[in-house]
Write a protein that holds these residues in place. Structure first.
Motif, PDB file in Angstrom:
ATOM      1  N   ALA A   1       0.812  -1.219   0.000  1.00 41.44           N
ATOM      2  CA  ALA A   1       0.000   0.000   0.000  1.00 41.44           C
ATOM      3  C   ALA A   1       0.843   1.265   0.000  1.00 41.44           C
ATOM      4  O   ALA A   1       0.302   2.368   0.082  1.00 41.44           O
ATOM      5  CB  ALA A   1      -0.923   0.003   1.229  1.00 41.44           C
ATOM      6  N   SER A   2       2.148   1.143  -0.133  1.00 36.74           N
ATOM      7  CA  SER A   2       3.016   2.315  -0.076  1.00 36.74           C
ATOM      8  C   SER A   2       2.926   3.122  -1.370  1.00 36.74           C
ATOM      9  O   SER A   2       2.769   2.559  -2.462  1.00 36.74           O
ATOM     10  CB  SER A   2       4.466   1.883   0.144  1.00 36.74           C
ATOM     11  N   PRO A   3       3.005   4.436  -1.286  1.00 32.47           N
ATOM     12  CA  PRO A   3       2.951   5.264  -2.504  1.00 32.47           C
ATOM     13  C   PRO A   3       4.026   4.897  -3.534  1.00 32.47           C
ATOM     14  O   PRO A   3       3.757   4.899  -4.738  1.00 32.47           O
ATOM     15  CB  PRO A   3       3.144   6.682  -1.960  1.00 32.47           C
ATOM     16  N   LEU A   4       5.239   4.582  -3.069  1.00 36.80           N
ATOM     17  CA  LEU A   4       6.302   4.229  -4.021  1.00 36.80           C
ATOM     18  C   LEU A   4       5.949   2.990  -4.818  1.00 36.80           C
ATOM     19  O   LEU A   4       6.119   2.953  -6.040  1.00 36.80           O
ATOM     20  CB  LEU A   4       7.627   3.995  -3.288  1.00 36.80           C
ATOM     21  N   PHE A   5       5.461   1.948  -4.135  1.00 43.65           N
ATOM     22  CA  PHE A   5       5.105   0.736  -4.873  1.00 43.65           C
ATOM     23  C   PHE A   5       3.916   0.972  -5.789  1.00 43.65           C
ATOM     24  O   PHE A   5       3.896   0.513  -6.936  1.00 43.65           O
ATOM     25  CB  PHE A   5       4.799  -0.427  -3.919  1.00 43.65           C
ATOM     26  N   LEU A   6       2.910   1.671  -5.299  1.00 47.44           N
ATOM     27  CA  LEU A   6       1.715   1.913  -6.111  1.00 47.44           C
ATOM     28  C   LEU A   6       2.063   2.668  -7.391  1.00 47.44           C
ATOM     29  O   LEU A   6       1.421   2.471  -8.431  1.00 47.44           O
ATOM     30  CB  LEU A   6       0.683   2.690  -5.297  1.00 47.44           C
ATOM     31  N   GLU A   7       3.085   3.506  -7.330  1.00 47.69           N
ATOM     32  CA  GLU A   7       3.480   4.272  -8.516  1.00 47.69           C
ATOM     33  C   GLU A   7       4.411   3.489  -9.433  1.00 47.69           C
ATOM     34  O   GLU A   7       4.328   3.613 -10.664  1.00 47.69           O
ATOM     35  CB  GLU A   7       4.171   5.569  -8.097  1.00 47.69           C
ATOM     36  N   HIS A   8       5.286   2.640  -8.859  1.00 46.06           N
ATOM     37  CA  HIS A   8       6.354   2.044  -9.662  1.00 46.06           C
ATOM     38  C   HIS A   8       6.312   0.520  -9.778  1.00 46.06           C
ATOM     39  O   HIS A   8       7.073  -0.046 -10.564  1.00 46.06           O
ATOM     40  CB  HIS A   8       7.716   2.447  -9.095  1.00 46.06           C
ATOM     41  N   GLY A   9       5.445  -0.167  -9.019  1.00 46.33           N
ATOM     42  CA  GLY A   9       5.395  -1.627  -9.090  1.00 46.33           C
ATOM     43  C   GLY A   9       4.774  -2.105 -10.392  1.00 46.33           C
ATOM     44  O   GLY A   9       4.297  -1.298 -11.192  1.00 46.33           O
ATOM     45  N   PRO A  10       4.805  -3.429 -10.659  1.00 43.27           N
ATOM     46  CA  PRO A  10       5.344  -4.502  -9.824  1.00 43.27           C
ATOM     47  C   PRO A  10       6.866  -4.583  -9.904  1.00 43.27           C
ATOM     48  O   PRO A  10       7.494  -3.861 -10.683  1.00 43.27           O
ATOM     49  CB  PRO A  10       4.683  -5.757 -10.395  1.00 43.27           C
ATOM     50  N   LEU A  11       7.437  -5.497  -9.114  1.00 37.43           N
ATOM     51  CA  LEU A  11       8.885  -5.562  -8.925  1.00 37.43           C
ATOM     52  C   LEU A  11       9.505  -6.746  -9.662  1.00 37.43           C
ATOM     53  O   LEU A  11       8.925  -7.832  -9.712  1.00 37.43           O
ATOM     54  CB  LEU A  11       9.201  -5.673  -7.428  1.00 37.43           C
ATOM     55  N   ASP A  12      10.696  -6.523 -10.211  1.00 41.70           N
ATOM     56  CA  ASP A  12      11.421  -7.577 -10.919  1.00 41.70           C
ATOM     57  C   ASP A  12      12.394  -8.325 -10.008  1.00 41.70           C
ATOM     58  O   ASP A  12      12.734  -9.477 -10.278  1.00 41.70           O
ATOM     59  CB  ASP A  12      12.218  -6.971 -12.087  1.00 41.70           C
ATOM     60  N   TYR A  13      12.851  -7.651  -8.965  1.00 43.87           N
ATOM     61  CA  TYR A  13      13.834  -8.243  -8.060  1.00 43.87           C
ATOM     62  C   TYR A  13      13.590  -7.672  -6.686  1.00 43.87           C
ATOM     63  O   TYR A  13      13.427  -6.457  -6.515  1.00 43.87           O
ATOM     64  CB  TYR A  13      15.260  -7.903  -8.520  1.00 43.87           C
ATOM     65  N   VAL A  14      13.539  -8.551  -5.676  1.00 45.82           N
ATOM     66  CA  VAL A  14      13.281  -8.120  -4.305  1.00 45.82           C
ATOM     67  C   VAL A  14      14.317  -8.748  -3.383  1.00 45.82           C
ATOM     68  O   VAL A  14      14.599  -9.947  -3.467  1.00 45.82           O
ATOM     69  CB  VAL A  14      11.866  -8.533  -3.844  1.00 45.82           C
ATOM     70  N   LEU A  15      14.869  -7.947  -2.486  1.00 50.43           N
ATOM     71  CA  LEU A  15      15.787  -8.429  -1.466  1.00 50.43           C
ATOM     72  C   LEU A  15      15.183  -8.174  -0.090  1.00 50.43           C
ATOM     73  O   LEU A  15      14.720  -7.069   0.202  1.00 50.43           O
ATOM     74  CB  LEU A  15      17.135  -7.716  -1.564  1.00 50.43           C
ATOM     75  N   LEU A  16      15.192  -9.220   0.745  1.00 50.22           N
ATOM     76  CA  LEU A  16      14.792  -9.074   2.146  1.00 50.22           C
ATOM     77  C   LEU A  16      15.902  -9.635   3.020  1.00 50.22           C
ATOM     78  O   LEU A  16      16.100 -10.850   3.094  1.00 50.22           O
ATOM     79  CB  LEU A  16      13.490  -9.824   2.437  1.00 50.22           C
ATOM     80  N   ASP A  17      16.639  -8.745   3.667  1.00 49.67           N
ATOM     81  CA  ASP A  17      17.680  -9.111   4.622  1.00 49.67           C
ATOM     82  C   ASP A  17      17.042  -9.020   6.010  1.00 49.67           C
ATOM     83  O   ASP A  17      16.848  -7.940   6.539  1.00 49.67           O
ATOM     84  CB  ASP A  17      18.859  -8.140   4.482  1.00 49.67           C
ATOM     85  N   LEU A  18      16.717 -10.174   6.591  1.00 50.58           N
ATOM     86  CA  LEU A  18      15.911 -10.196   7.802  1.00 50.58           C
ATOM     87  C   LEU A  18      16.717 -10.018   9.088  1.00 50.58           C
ATOM     88  O   LEU A  18      16.158 -10.066  10.181  1.00 50.58           O
ATOM     89  CB  LEU A  18      15.103 -11.499   7.864  1.00 50.58           C
ATOM     90  N   GLY A  19      18.006  -9.819   8.969  1.00 49.45           N
ATOM     91  CA  GLY A  19      18.802  -9.570  10.165  1.00 49.45           C
ATOM     92  C   GLY A  19      18.622  -8.142  10.659  1.00 49.45           C
ATOM     93  O   GLY A  19      18.285  -7.239   9.892  1.00 49.45           O
ATOM     94  N   VAL A  20      18.847  -7.942  11.954  1.00 50.81           N
ATOM     95  CA  VAL A  20      18.787  -6.591  12.490  1.00 50.81           C
ATOM     96  C   VAL A  20      19.929  -5.778  11.890  1.00 50.81           C
ATOM     97  O   VAL A  20      21.023  -6.287  11.675  1.00 50.81           O
ATOM     98  CB  VAL A  20      18.880  -6.608  14.032  1.00 50.81           C
ATOM     99  N   SER A  21      19.657  -4.521  11.575  1.00 48.22           N
ATOM    100  CA  SER A  21      20.671  -3.676  10.960  1.00 48.22           C
ATOM    101  C   SER A  21      21.802  -3.411  11.942  1.00 48.22           C
ATOM    102  O   SER A  21      21.577  -3.114  13.118  1.00 48.22           O
ATOM    103  CB  SER A  21      20.043  -2.349  10.519  1.00 48.22           C
ATOM    104  N   SER A  22      23.035  -3.498  11.462  1.00 49.92           N
ATOM    105  CA  SER A  22      24.182  -3.355  12.355  1.00 49.92           C
ATOM    106  C   SER A  22      24.298  -1.948  12.933  1.00 49.92           C
ATOM    107  O   SER A  22      24.827  -1.772  14.028  1.00 49.92           O
ATOM    108  CB  SER A  22      25.468  -3.723  11.612  1.00 49.92           C
ATOM    109  N   HIS A  23      23.816  -0.945  12.218  1.00 51.30           N
ATOM    110  CA  HIS A  23      23.915   0.395  12.798  1.00 51.30           C
ATOM    111  C   HIS A  23      22.984   0.528  14.001  1.00 51.30           C
ATOM    112  O   HIS A  23      23.242   1.312  14.914  1.00 51.30           O
ATOM    113  CB  HIS A  23      23.627   1.479  11.739  1.00 51.30           C
ATOM    114  N   GLN A  24      21.903  -0.270  14.039  1.00 51.21           N
ATOM    115  CA  GLN A  24      21.048  -0.274  15.215  1.00 51.21           C
ATOM    116  C   GLN A  24      21.754  -0.936  16.393  1.00 51.21           C
ATOM    117  O   GLN A  24      21.674  -0.472  17.524  1.00 51.21           O
ATOM    118  CB  GLN A  24      19.737  -1.003  14.906  1.00 51.21           C
ATOM    119  N   ILE A  25      22.463  -2.020  16.115  1.00 47.43           N
ATOM    120  CA  ILE A  25      23.203  -2.706  17.172  1.00 47.43           C
ATOM    121  C   ILE A  25      24.315  -1.823  17.710  1.00 47.43           C
ATOM    122  O   ILE A  25      24.590  -1.791  18.919  1.00 47.43           O
ATOM    123  CB  ILE A  25      23.784  -4.037  16.639  1.00 47.43           C
ATOM    124  N   ASP A  26      24.967  -1.088  16.842  1.00 51.36           N
ATOM    125  CA  ASP A  26      26.125  -0.290  17.245  1.00 51.36           C
ATOM    126  C   ASP A  26      25.756   0.935  18.059  1.00 51.36           C
ATOM    127  O   ASP A  26      26.619   1.536  18.697  1.00 51.36           O
ATOM    128  CB  ASP A  26      26.916   0.137  16.005  1.00 51.36           C
TER     129      ASP A  26
END
Length: 386
Positions: free
Chosen positions: A128-153
């Motif tokens: 439902a995001s404006p970016l996806f609604l304007e530019h989707g569908p997607l050809d390649y998707v990445l989901l890195d499910l680890g916590v971001s290291s800058h949050q840990i740091d």
């Protein structure tokens, strides 16, 4: 330890995990090969890229922007120059700000038309995001499910046991529940169940930790929680390093983070919406770092089917017994699983410790023209392993 330098896309926080493996499944661009995508193309498991159609890629877990910066370079030739786009999503406002500044300063960024756009958004809400609604569908998707290291740091975010800070762990400021709320209000039995379910802590150990946490309340800082865990956990364990203090703290903090940010439900929701936001023949790459999320991803990619009455769900006996007009079984699987549970290479693990627990799973959305052929992404064959 290796003496080799960090990956060129490594930030002050860390180097992106399994970067080359993730990039290998991108559709090829001028000057860059994509061995994973080329292999799928030879086996007719993805459609042949159309150079006349701009590519739309998305990093649904933007974080520090390391993976995205590399994607931007790989796609920075004619594909993006011709109007293609990389979209970045993250629920953390600080991550959006930092990664956007990083990618817009990249020599591979193009401003007219923009080759990168970002939006603050949890990946479960991207449909439902404006970016996806304007530019989707997607050809390649990445989901890195680890916590971001800058949050840990950043100790003040409360994700790390290595430094003292507020016991927070919220990835988004809009989240109300904090880790302090959990450890100070949940009964010991609930804490023990939480540590086992979301941290893979053995039940007996989980009960001892929970009792120690309850007995030493209140806990307002990460240091206080660490002391409660350390009180019932040996610093070192001769027979199993997994039972030592550092590994145990990692699991306890992981379990709290998962509950604070409702990560299990968010992952369940994004697994259900991906078939609606990815173009048929599009590639989805998952990086998982804990057994719970890896099991969820594995099962969804392996067993999701298009239901006879419409919609998507995990396959059951009725789905597996569906046949075509000729009597052939045609279980309508949603995904063609093409990469199952590969881990980081030894050299990368020695250079980047976050890679030691990483698992990569890759799938192609079925339904593209030509995917009905044997070995392709049609409904007749299962494709891939699990």
């Amino acid at each position: 330890m290796l003496s080799s330098p960090p990956a060129p896309y490594g930030s002050a926080y860390h180097s992106p995990v399994m970067l080359e493996e993730c990039l290998s499944y991108l559709p090829p661009s001028p000057g860059h090969s994509s061995p994973g995508h080329a292999r799928l193309l030879r086996k007719q498991r993805v459609p042949k890229p159309d150079p006349a159609r701009p590519l739309v890629a998305a990093d649904l877990t933007l974080g520090g922007g390391g993976h995205s910066e590399a994607i931007l370079e790989r796609l920075g030739g004619d594909r993006l120059g011709g109007g293609g786009l990389l979209l970045g999503f993250d629920q953390d406002a600080e991550a959006i700000e930092a990664a956007t500044a990083r990618l817009r300063s990249s020599p591979h960024y193009r401003s007219d038309p923009p080759s990168f756009l970002a939006e603050r958004c949890n990946f479960k809400d991207v449909e439902a995001s404006p970016l996806f609604l304007e530019h989707g569908p997607l050809d390649y998707v990445l989901l890195d499910l680890g916590v971001s290291s800058h949050q840990i740091d950043e100790a003040e975010r409360g994700f790390t046991y290595r430094e003292d800070g507020p016991l927070d762990m919220r990835m988004s400021a809009t989240t109300k529940l904090t880790a302090a709320d959990i450890v100070n209000t949940y009964p010991a039995a609930s804490l023990a169940a939480l540590f086992t379910q979301h941290g893979d802590e053995p039940p007996g150990t989980a009960r001892r930790i929970a009792a120690s946490v309850e007995a030493s309340r209140p806990h307002l800082t990460t240091g206080s929680l660490r002391e409660a865990v350390a009180a019932v956990t040996p610093e070192w364990h001769k027979s199993s390093p997994r039972k030592g203090l550092v590994k145990t703290l990692s699991r306890v903090f992981q379990a709290l983070r998962v509950v604070v940010n409702d990560e299990e439900k968010a992952l369940e929701k994004v697994l259900g919406l991906l078939p609606r936001i990815v173009r048929p023949g599009g590639v989805v790459v998952f990086l998982t770092f804990q057994s719970m999320e890896d099991r969820m991803v594995k099962r969804s990619l392996r067993d999701s089917v298009w239901k006879a009455g419409g919609g998507i769900g995990l396959g059951d006996k009725r789905d597996r017994e569906r046949t075509d007009q000729f009597g052939n079984k045609v279980t309508p699987y949603v995904w063609d699983v093409v990469g199952s549970g590969a881990g980081g290479k030894k050299e990368e693990i020695e250079r980047n410790r976050r890679a030691r627990s990483a698992r990569m799973r890759v799938a192609v959305l079925r339904g593209w023209e030509g995917g009905e052929e044997e070995g392709g992404g049609g409904v007749g064959g299962r494709g891939g392993s699990s």
